[in-house]
Design a protein around this motif. Structure first.
Motif, short mmCIF file in Angstrom:
data_model
loop_
_atom_site.label_atom_id
_atom_site.label_comp_id
_atom_site.label_asym_id
_atom_site.label_seq_id
_atom_site.Cartn_x
_atom_site.Cartn_y
_atom_site.Cartn_z
N ASP A 135 -10.11 -4.38 -12.16
CA ASP A 135 -10.06 -5.65 -11.45
C ASP A 135 -8.65 -6.22 -11.44
N ARG A 136 -7.97 -6.15 -12.56
CA ARG A 136 -6.59 -6.65 -12.67
C ARG A 136 -5.67 -5.88 -11.73
N CYS A 137 -5.83 -4.56 -11.66
CA CYS A 137 -4.98 -3.74 -10.79
C CYS A 137 -5.23 -4.04 -9.31
N VAL A 138 -6.48 -4.20 -8.94
CA VAL A 138 -6.80 -4.52 -7.54
C VAL A 138 -6.20 -5.86 -7.16
N ARG A 139 -6.36 -6.85 -8.03
CA ARG A 139 -5.80 -8.18 -7.75
C ARG A 139 -4.28 -8.13 -7.63
N LYS A 140 -3.64 -7.44 -8.55
CA LYS A 140 -2.17 -7.33 -8.50
C LYS A 140 -1.73 -6.63 -7.23
N LEU A 141 -2.40 -5.56 -6.87
CA LEU A 141 -2.04 -4.78 -5.69
C LEU A 141 -2.05 -5.67 -4.45
N TYR A 142 -3.13 -6.40 -4.23
CA TYR A 142 -3.26 -7.19 -3.00
C TYR A 142 -2.50 -8.51 -3.06
N LEU A 143 -2.41 -9.12 -4.23
CA LEU A 143 -1.67 -10.38 -4.31
C LEU A 143 -0.18 -10.14 -4.16
N ASP A 144 0.32 -8.99 -4.60
CA ASP A 144 1.72 -8.64 -4.35
C ASP A 144 1.97 -8.48 -2.85
N ILE A 145 1.02 -7.89 -2.17
CA ILE A 145 1.14 -7.73 -0.71
C ILE A 145 1.09 -9.09 -0.04
N ALA A 146 0.18 -9.97 -0.50
CA ALA A 146 0.06 -11.31 0.08
C ALA A 146 1.36 -12.10 -0.08
N LYS A 147 2.06 -11.90 -1.19
CA LYS A 147 3.31 -12.62 -1.45
C LYS A 147 4.49 -12.06 -0.67
N SER A 148 4.42 -10.79 -0.31
CA SER A 148 5.59 -10.15 0.32
C SER A 148 5.70 -10.52 1.79
N GLU A 149 6.91 -10.46 2.28
CA GLU A 149 7.20 -10.74 3.70
C GLU A 149 6.67 -9.61 4.58
N VAL A 150 6.87 -8.38 4.11
CA VAL A 150 6.44 -7.20 4.88
C VAL A 150 5.09 -6.75 4.34
N LYS A 151 4.08 -6.80 5.18
CA LYS A 151 2.73 -6.42 4.77
C LYS A 151 2.54 -4.92 5.02
N HIS A 152 1.82 -4.27 4.11
CA HIS A 152 1.46 -2.86 4.28
C HIS A 152 0.07 -2.63 3.70
N VAL A 153 -0.63 -1.67 4.23
CA VAL A 153 -1.95 -1.32 3.71
C VAL A 153 -1.73 -0.37 2.52
N PRO A 154 -2.25 -0.73 1.36
CA PRO A 154 -2.03 0.12 0.18
C PRO A 154 -2.84 1.41 0.25
N VAL A 155 -2.41 2.39 -0.50
CA VAL A 155 -3.11 3.66 -0.59
C VAL A 155 -3.47 3.91 -2.05
N MET A 156 -4.31 4.91 -2.27
CA MET A 156 -4.83 5.17 -3.61
C MET A 156 -3.74 5.50 -4.62
N SER A 157 -2.64 6.12 -4.18
CA SER A 157 -1.58 6.45 -5.14
C SER A 157 -0.96 5.19 -5.72
N GLU A 158 -0.86 4.11 -4.93
CA GLU A 158 -0.35 2.84 -5.45
C GLU A 158 -1.31 2.27 -6.50
N PHE A 159 -2.59 2.33 -6.21
CA PHE A 159 -3.60 1.86 -7.15
C PHE A 159 -3.54 2.68 -8.44
N TYR A 160 -3.42 3.99 -8.28
CA TYR A 160 -3.34 4.90 -9.43
C TYR A 160 -2.12 4.58 -10.30
N ASP A 161 -0.97 4.33 -9.66
CA ASP A 161 0.24 3.99 -10.40
C ASP A 161 0.04 2.72 -11.21
N LEU A 162 -0.62 1.73 -10.60
CA LEU A 162 -0.91 0.49 -11.34
C LEU A 162 -1.84 0.74 -12.53
N LEU A 163 -2.82 1.59 -12.33
CA LEU A 163 -3.72 1.94 -13.44
C LEU A 163 -2.94 2.59 -14.58
N LEU A 164 -2.05 3.49 -14.24
CA LEU A 164 -1.25 4.17 -15.28
C LEU A 164 -0.38 3.18 -16.04
#
Length: 166
Positions: A135-164
């Motif tokens: 849950d923490r990783c999902v929230r961080k992933l999307y809230l970082d995107i929400a804060k950024s100027e340039v929006k991008h659709v995340p992929v599983m490797s980004e989620f995996y990196d956050l989990l690690l």
């Protein structure tokens, strides 16, 4: 006026005509014994829908029996087998409408989905610690995107990196 033929009433022999789009729930499920005409019925309905309107027809076809009909109607076939380079991104979302407070609940819904996905991948129930980390990783992933100027659709490797990192 826009009704499609669904068969005959067994008692009165009257035609059964229905416009499913006018029903409270227009979805359908076709069940029957082998050889009872389920595939024929589906193909007939697809033809009727295709010829009578501009609806999208989406087929999930694990038995590969609808390729010909898709080709006949000018459809697109996306092969999702393990032998292709076609993938579904489980993290895909309309990131342009994300906000830092998740007022629309998009991040919360994606978090619940990812918990279920991770549980399926692990083949066992997640413990509370694992759920918290996901849950923490999902929230961080999307809230970082929400804060950024340039929006991008995340992929599983980004989620995996956050989990690690967790």
């Amino acid at each position: 006026e826009d009704s499609l033929y669904y068969g005959l009433n067994a008692l009165s022999n009257n035609l059964i005509m229905v416009d499913r789009k006018e029903l409270k729930n227009p979805n359908g499920l076709i069940l029957g014994t082998p050889g009872s005409g389920k595939s024929f019925f589906c193909k007939m309905e697809m033809g009727n829908v295709f010829l009578s309107g501009d609806d999208e027809i989406i087929i999930i076809d694990p038995m590969n029996e609808y390729f010909d009909i898709a080709e006949t109607y000018g459809g697109t076939v996306v092969n999702m087998s393990t032998y292709t380079n076609n993938y579904v991104n489980p993290l895909a979302m309309d990131v342009e409408n994300l906000d830092r407070n998740d007022t629309k609940g998009l991040v919360r819904e994606k978090g619940e989905f990812m918990l279920g996905l991770c549980e399926q991948c692990m083949g066992e129930s997640l413990n509370s610690r694992q759920k918290s980390i996901i849950d923490r990783c999902v929230r961080k992933l999307y809230l970082d995107i929400a804060k950024s100027e340039v929006k991008h659709v995340p992929v599983m490797s980004e989620f995996y990196d956050l989990l690690l990192k967790q």
